[in-house]
Design an enzyme around this catalytic site. Structure first.
Site, PDB file in Angstrom:
ATOM      1  N   ARG A  87       0.851  -1.195   0.000  1.00 45.07           N
ATOM      2  CA  ARG A  87       0.000   0.000   0.000  1.00 45.07           C
ATOM      3  C   ARG A  87       0.883   1.240   0.000  1.00 45.07           C
ATOM      4  O   ARG A  87       1.756   1.390   0.845  1.00 45.07           O
ATOM      5  CB  ARG A  87      -0.912   0.004   1.220  1.00 45.07           C
ATOM      6  CG  ARG A  87      -1.617   1.326   1.512  1.00 45.07           C
ATOM      7  CD  ARG A  87      -2.875   1.479   0.691  1.00 45.07           C
ATOM      8  NE  ARG A  87      -3.459   2.801   0.802  1.00 45.07           N
ATOM      9  CZ  ARG A  87      -4.461   3.139   1.588  1.00 45.07           C
ATOM     10  NH1 ARG A  87      -5.002   2.234   2.387  1.00 45.07           N
ATOM     11  NH2 ARG A  87      -4.934   4.361   1.596  1.00 45.07           N
ATOM     12  N   ASP A 100      -6.736  -1.738   1.969  1.00 45.49           N
ATOM     13  CA  ASP A 100      -7.148  -0.603   2.792  1.00 45.49           C
ATOM     14  C   ASP A 100      -7.798  -1.178   4.043  1.00 45.49           C
ATOM     15  O   ASP A 100      -8.811  -1.878   3.959  1.00 45.49           O
ATOM     16  CB  ASP A 100      -8.146   0.266   2.016  1.00 45.49           C
ATOM     17  CG  ASP A 100      -8.474   1.570   2.717  1.00 45.49           C
ATOM     18  OD1 ASP A 100      -7.711   1.977   3.625  1.00 45.49           O
ATOM     19  OD2 ASP A 100      -9.489   2.188   2.365  1.00 45.49           O
ATOM     20  N   ASP A 102      -9.114  -0.214   7.976  1.00 45.61           N
ATOM     21  CA  ASP A 102      -9.450   0.870   8.900  1.00 45.61           C
ATOM     22  C   ASP A 102     -10.307   0.343  10.040  1.00 45.61           C
ATOM     23  O   ASP A 102     -11.104  -0.582   9.854  1.00 45.61           O
ATOM     24  CB  ASP A 102     -10.222   1.981   8.186  1.00 45.61           C
ATOM     25  CG  ASP A 102      -9.335   2.808   7.287  1.00 45.61           C
ATOM     26  OD1 ASP A 102      -8.360   3.391   7.798  1.00 45.61           O
ATOM     27  OD2 ASP A 102      -9.619   2.871   6.077  1.00 45.61           O
TER      28      ASP A 102
END
Length: 177
Positions: A87, A100, A102
């Site tokens: 990333r 991704d 989170d």
């Protein structure tokens, strides 16, 4: 490591539009080295936000338990895994990404620090985040506003989301032994 005294249930959002069938299982396998993975939602193919020319994303969430703090989970675990899988963070928040990760929810905690907001404010706006959380924890009430997730999901459009049941089934078989 910054640790509270108890185990906390957290929900982490997982997405990729660069080789997602490879990167998502790798990311979640790496995640198991740091936390106890409890459940995996259905994953959805979704159009990329702000960049229709990019490949579609695969998005979902996982439910986990940890003794670590939100800051530890975000910056020592999730960012480490993102880096491990290539990333690259840029100023372009709509750039394609290999992975991704989170924190969407972290128990009943409310965190507002630079680079870390929990609950994730996107829960109220993005069906590909709200619906998978609802699948795993339909009784969820957002700790910062007291909103029931069921009420949020009821008004969010599900257009542009296609459940990838084959990918989800393979992922669950691989990760939830």
């Amino acid at each position: 490591m910054d640790k509270p005294n108890k185990r906390t249930e957290a929900i982490v959002s997982v997405g990729s539009n660069i080789e997602p069938e490879l990167n998502i299982p790798q990311a979640m396998t790496l995640l198991r080295d740091f936390v106890d993975l409890e459940a995996v939602s259905t994953f959805y193919r979704t159009a990329p936000l702000g960049r229709p020319e990019q490949p579609a994303f695969l998005n979902g969430v996982c439910l986990l338990e940890t003794e670590g703090s939100p800051r530890w989970l975000k910056f020592e675990v999730l960012r480490h895994i993102e880096s491990e899988l290539g990333r690259e963070r840029t100023t372009d928040k709509f750039a394609p990404r290999s992975i991704d990760l989170d924190i969407a929810l972290f128990g009943e905690e409310i965190v507002q620090e630079p680079g870390l907001r929990v609950p994730d404010p996107d829960i109220r706006e993005r069906p590909f985040l709200a619906l998978p959380i609802y699948e795993l924890r339909p009784e969820t009430v957002l700790p910062d506003t007291g909103e029931a997730l069921a009420d949020i999901v009821a008004v969010l459009p599900e257009t542009g989301m296609v459940a990838d049941t084959r990918f989800t089934d393979l992922l669950r078989a691989r990760l939830l032994l």
